[in-house]
Scaffold this active site. Structure first.
Site, PDB file in Angstrom:
ATOM      1  N   GLN A  94       1.252   1.716   0.417  1.00 14.77           N
ATOM      2  CA  GLN A  94       1.031   0.473   1.161  1.00 14.77           C
ATOM      3  C   GLN A  94      -0.466   0.204   1.293  1.00 14.77           C
ATOM      4  O   GLN A  94      -1.125   0.673   2.218  1.00 14.77           O
ATOM      5  CB  GLN A  94       1.694   0.541   2.536  1.00 14.77           C
ATOM      6  CG  GLN A  94       1.678  -0.797   3.215  1.00 14.77           C
ATOM      7  CD  GLN A  94       2.638  -0.868   4.379  1.00 14.77           C
ATOM      8  OE1 GLN A  94       3.367   0.063   4.689  1.00 14.77           O
ATOM      9  NE2 GLN A  94       2.628  -1.994   5.030  1.00 14.77           N
ATOM     10  N   PHE A  95      -0.999  -0.598   0.362  1.00 14.03           N
ATOM     11  CA  PHE A  95      -2.426  -0.911   0.374  1.00 14.03           C
ATOM     12  C   PHE A  95      -2.829  -1.691   1.609  1.00 14.03           C
ATOM     13  O   PHE A  95      -3.987  -1.667   2.021  1.00 14.03           O
ATOM     14  CB  PHE A  95      -2.835  -1.668  -0.901  1.00 14.03           C
ATOM     15  CG  PHE A  95      -2.472  -3.118  -0.918  1.00 14.03           C
ATOM     16  CD1 PHE A  95      -3.383  -4.074  -0.478  1.00 14.03           C
ATOM     17  CD2 PHE A  95      -1.234  -3.537  -1.374  1.00 14.03           C
ATOM     18  CE1 PHE A  95      -3.056  -5.416  -0.494  1.00 14.03           C
ATOM     19  CE2 PHE A  95      -0.902  -4.872  -1.397  1.00 14.03           C
ATOM     20  CZ  PHE A  95      -1.809  -5.820  -0.956  1.00 14.03           C
ATOM     21  N   THR A  96      -1.882  -2.363   2.256  1.00  9.25           N
ATOM     22  CA  THR A  96      -2.219  -3.172   3.431  1.00  9.25           C
ATOM     23  C   THR A  96      -2.689  -2.337   4.620  1.00  9.25           C
ATOM     24  O   THR A  96      -3.212  -2.887   5.585  1.00  9.25           O
ATOM     25  CB  THR A  96      -1.036  -4.064   3.856  1.00  9.25           C
ATOM     26  OG1 THR A  96       0.069  -3.236   4.204  1.00  9.25           O
ATOM     27  CG2 THR A  96      -0.649  -5.019   2.739  1.00  9.25           C
TER      28      THR A  96
END
Length: 141
Positions: free
Chosen positions: A74-76
Site C-alpha cells: 500500500q503505497f498510500t
C-alpha cells in the site's frame, strides 16, 4: 518502510472479483508501504515486528499463535496530506523499487515458518477484514 498491522479474525483481498489472498481465523493483515531509501535492514525489521509483536489475543505473537498473515502492498501509507486538498505521493518508492522489497518482507516472514497470503502488487484491490478488537498499530522501520 511502514506497516499498518490489523489484528483480524479473517481477511481477504480480491482483484477483479477473484480472491487472490486470504487468512482464516486469528491473524494479521499487514498493509506495507515502501519509501525511497528502504532496503534489507528495513525489510528485516518489519518482518520481525510482524512475526514477534505480542498483539494477538492473550499477548501472543503470530509465531506464538501459529497465526497467518495477509500482506498487502500500500503505497498510500506514504501519502502526505499536510498541504492543500490533494495528497502527495512523492514519499513512496516507485513500483520497480517497492515490489521486490515487499516480496522480501513476505519471504522473510515465510522463512520464520509463518503462512503468508498476499495481494497483487499494483492491482486495484478490495480488502475485506474483521478487525479483532478493533486493534490497529502503525510500525515503522
Amino acid at each position: 518502510m511502514r506497516a499498518v498491522l490489523q489484528r483480524v479474525d479473517g481477511a481477504r483481498v480480491e482483484v477483479e472479483g477473484e480472491v487472490v489472498g486470504a487468512v482464516e481465523g486469528e491473524g494479521l493483515l499487514a498493509l506495507v508501504g515502501v519509501a525511497h531509501d528502504d532496503g534489507p535492514e528495513q525489510v528485516a525489521t518489519i518482518a520481525r515486528k510482524i512475526c514477534e509483536l505480542r498483539i494477538l489475543e492473550g499477548e501472543r505473537s503470530v509465531l506464538d499463535a501459529g497465526a497467518q498473515v495477509l500482506v498487502v502492498s500500500q503505497f498510500t501509507l506514504y501519502g502526505d496530506a499536510r498541504k492543500g486538498r490533494r495528497p502527495s505521493w512523492s514519499g513512496a518508492a516507485p513500483g520497480h523499487v517497492a515490489e521486490p522489497l515487499v516480496e522480501q518482507v513476505v519471504e522473510a516472514i515465510r522463512a520464520r515458518g509463518v503462512t503468508v497470503a498476499t495481494g497483487r502488487f499494483g492491482a486495484m484491490m478490495q480488502v475485506g477484514l474483521v478487525n479483532d478488537g478493533p486493534f490497529t498499530l502503525l510500525v515503522e522501520a
